[in-house]
Design a protein around this motif. Sequence first.
Motif, PDB file in Angstrom:
ATOM      1  N   LEU A 147       0.831  -1.203   0.000  1.00 57.52           N
ATOM      2  CA  LEU A 147       0.000   0.000   0.000  1.00 57.52           C
ATOM      3  C   LEU A 147       0.865   1.251   0.000  1.00 57.52           C
ATOM      4  O   LEU A 147       1.924   1.287   0.616  1.00 57.52           O
ATOM      5  CB  LEU A 147      -0.886   0.027   1.250  1.00 57.52           C
ATOM      6  CG  LEU A 147      -1.805  -1.169   1.491  1.00 57.52           C
ATOM      7  CD1 LEU A 147      -2.477  -1.045   2.841  1.00 57.52           C
ATOM      8  CD2 LEU A 147      -2.840  -1.270   0.387  1.00 57.52           C
ATOM      9  N   ASP A 164       1.140   5.289   1.188  1.00 54.77           N
ATOM     10  CA  ASP A 164       0.751   5.937   2.450  1.00 54.77           C
ATOM     11  C   ASP A 164      -0.736   6.289   2.442  1.00 54.77           C
ATOM     12  O   ASP A 164      -1.429   6.099   3.443  1.00 54.77           O
ATOM     13  CB  ASP A 164       1.584   7.194   2.683  1.00 54.77           C
ATOM     14  CG  ASP A 164       3.039   6.876   3.005  1.00 54.77           C
ATOM     15  OD1 ASP A 164       3.340   5.726   3.385  1.00 54.77           O
ATOM     16  OD2 ASP A 164       3.880   7.779   2.887  1.00 54.77           O
ATOM     17  N   TYR A 221      -2.786   3.126   2.855  1.00 54.17           N
ATOM     18  CA  TYR A 221      -2.712   2.655   4.235  1.00 54.17           C
ATOM     19  C   TYR A 221      -3.640   3.474   5.132  1.00 54.17           C
ATOM     20  O   TYR A 221      -4.333   2.924   5.983  1.00 54.17           O
ATOM     21  CB  TYR A 221      -1.270   2.717   4.760  1.00 54.17           C
ATOM     22  CG  TYR A 221      -1.165   2.297   6.205  1.00 54.17           C
ATOM     23  CD1 TYR A 221      -1.351   0.969   6.565  1.00 54.17           C
ATOM     24  CD2 TYR A 221      -0.925   3.233   7.208  1.00 54.17           C
ATOM     25  CE1 TYR A 221      -1.279   0.580   7.892  1.00 54.17           C
ATOM     26  CE2 TYR A 221      -0.843   2.841   8.532  1.00 54.17           C
ATOM     27  CZ  TYR A 221      -1.022   1.516   8.876  1.00 54.17           C
ATOM     28  OH  TYR A 221      -0.963   1.136  10.185  1.00 54.17           O
ATOM     29  N   ARG A 234      -6.664   1.943   7.327  1.00 57.03           N
ATOM     30  CA  ARG A 234      -6.827   2.155   8.766  1.00 57.03           C
ATOM     31  C   ARG A 234      -8.214   2.698   9.100  1.00 57.03           C
ATOM     32  O   ARG A 234      -8.834   2.283  10.069  1.00 57.03           O
ATOM     33  CB  ARG A 234      -5.756   3.103   9.308  1.00 57.03           C
ATOM     34  CG  ARG A 234      -4.381   2.481   9.478  1.00 57.03           C
ATOM     35  CD  ARG A 234      -4.412   1.213  10.338  1.00 57.03           C
ATOM     36  NE  ARG A 234      -5.044   1.393  11.628  1.00 57.03           N
ATOM     37  CZ  ARG A 234      -4.412   1.490  12.786  1.00 57.03           C
ATOM     38  NH1 ARG A 234      -3.113   1.417  12.832  1.00 57.03           N
ATOM     39  NH2 ARG A 234      -5.080   1.644  13.897  1.00 57.03           N
ATOM     40  N   TRP A 283      -1.886  -7.012  11.093  1.00 56.09           N
ATOM     41  CA  TRP A 283      -0.944  -6.628  10.054  1.00 56.09           C
ATOM     42  C   TRP A 283       0.402  -6.259  10.637  1.00 56.09           C
ATOM     43  O   TRP A 283       0.530  -5.958  11.814  1.00 56.09           O
ATOM     44  CB  TRP A 283      -1.479  -5.464   9.230  1.00 56.09           C
ATOM     45  CG  TRP A 283      -1.671  -4.230  10.044  1.00 56.09           C
ATOM     46  CD1 TRP A 283      -0.734  -3.285  10.340  1.00 56.09           C
ATOM     47  CD2 TRP A 283      -2.851  -3.809  10.704  1.00 56.09           C
ATOM     48  NE1 TRP A 283      -1.260  -2.314  11.135  1.00 56.09           N
ATOM     49  CE2 TRP A 283      -2.569  -2.605  11.374  1.00 56.09           C
ATOM     50  CE3 TRP A 283      -4.130  -4.332  10.800  1.00 56.09           C
ATOM     51  CZ2 TRP A 283      -3.514  -1.928  12.121  1.00 56.09           C
ATOM     52  CZ3 TRP A 283      -5.065  -3.641  11.546  1.00 56.09           C
ATOM     53  CH2 TRP A 283      -4.747  -2.458  12.188  1.00 56.09           C
ATOM     54  N   CYS A 294       3.680  -3.714   9.576  1.00 53.33           N
ATOM     55  CA  CYS A 294       4.090  -2.646   8.663  1.00 53.33           C
ATOM     56  C   CYS A 294       5.586  -2.716   8.444  1.00 53.33           C
ATOM     57  O   CYS A 294       6.358  -2.906   9.380  1.00 53.33           O
ATOM     58  CB  CYS A 294       3.733  -1.286   9.243  1.00 53.33           C
ATOM     59  SG  CYS A 294       1.983  -1.053   9.448  1.00 53.33           S
TER      60      CYS A 294
END
Length: 76
Positions: free
Chosen positions: A24, A26, A29, A33, A68, A70
């Motif tokens: 993804l 930014d 992402y 979220r 997840w 990161c």
Amino acid sequence: DVGPAKQRRRSTAAPMAVRCTVLLTDAQYATFRTFFDTTLAAGSVAFDWVDFFSGSTVSYRFVHPQPWACSAVRPM
């Protein structure tokens, strides 16, 4: 001699654990979220997505508190 208790599925749809990696940006992402925290109530609600094997729409849900990991990939 009774033997072990019989077991059976509760339904014909047997759950299957699926792991995947999604790359993804930014912005993507941030959208994820918001979707996870708001739409899925921090992952407690199931959602529909394309099945990896059949291509049909199926229901998925997250089963871990933070499902997840990161990692940043930056060009050298």
